[in-house]
Design a protein around this motif. Structure first.
Motif, PDB file in Angstrom:
ATOM      1  N   GLN A   1       0.875  -1.174   0.000  1.00  0.00           N
ATOM      2  CA  GLN A   1       0.000   0.000   0.000  1.00  0.00           C
ATOM      3  C   GLN A   1       0.906   1.216   0.000  1.00  0.00           C
TER       4      GLN A   1
ATOM      5  N   GLU B   1       0.929   5.575  -0.761  1.00  0.00           N
ATOM      6  CA  GLU B   1       0.205   6.820  -0.990  1.00  0.00           C
ATOM      7  C   GLU B   1       1.209   7.862  -1.464  1.00  0.00           C
TER       8      GLU B   1
ATOM      9  N   THR C   1      -2.581   1.540  -4.622  1.00  0.00           N
ATOM     10  CA  THR C   1      -2.020   2.883  -4.681  1.00  0.00           C
ATOM     11  C   THR C   1      -3.127   3.896  -4.387  1.00  0.00           C
ATOM     12  N   SER C   2      -2.706   5.037  -3.846  1.00  0.00           N
ATOM     13  CA  SER C   2      -3.666   6.103  -3.564  1.00  0.00           C
ATOM     14  C   SER C   2      -2.957   7.443  -3.562  1.00  0.00           C
TER      15      SER C   2
ATOM     16  N   LYS D   1      -5.187  12.531   0.653  1.00  0.00           N
ATOM     17  CA  LYS D   1      -6.370  13.401   0.747  1.00  0.00           C
ATOM     18  C   LYS D   1      -5.961  14.666   1.480  1.00  0.00           C
TER      19      LYS D   1
END
Length: 110
Positions: free
Chosen positions: A69, A71, A105-106, A109
């Motif tokens: 994971q 970001e 993936t991200s 925010k």
């Protein structure tokens, strides 16, 4: 019912290789495996601006398969396949001996 003993199980286990299984079981209870640390370090070096990186050995500690994971702001203008290609490219030398990766993936925010 009798308690399990290695001596009683020896005929059933003959010819099996016990070391890799034992090795995997030991790592299941460790906080982070050597492989997880290695993959995490590579990703931190390749993506120093990542806001989050998490690597989990999902093969039971054997290092055959990882869930990743990550970001990263740079993912913002890229399609998912391009994001995954970036991660695969960063790990290209390290993943040769792996059976698979699950990549998530991200974008951070705000």
């Amino acid at each position: 019912m009798e308690a399990w003993s290695q001596a009683a199980a020896a005929p059933l286990l003959s010819g099996t290789r016990r070391l890799p299984l034992l090795h995997c079981a030991q790592h299941m209870f460790a906080s982070q495996t050597e492989g997880e640390l290695k993959v995490t370090q590579i990703l931190k070096e390749k993506f120093p601006r990542a806001t989050a990186i998490k690597v989990t050995d999902i093969s039971g500690g054997c290092g055959a398969m990882y869930e990743i994971q990550i970001e990263l702001e740079e993912f913002k203008e890229k399609r998912m396949v391009q994001q995954h290609q970036m991660v695969n490219q960063a790990l290209k030398e390290g993943i040769k001996g792996m059976h698979g990766l699950q990549i998530f993936t991200s974008v951070p925010k705000h």
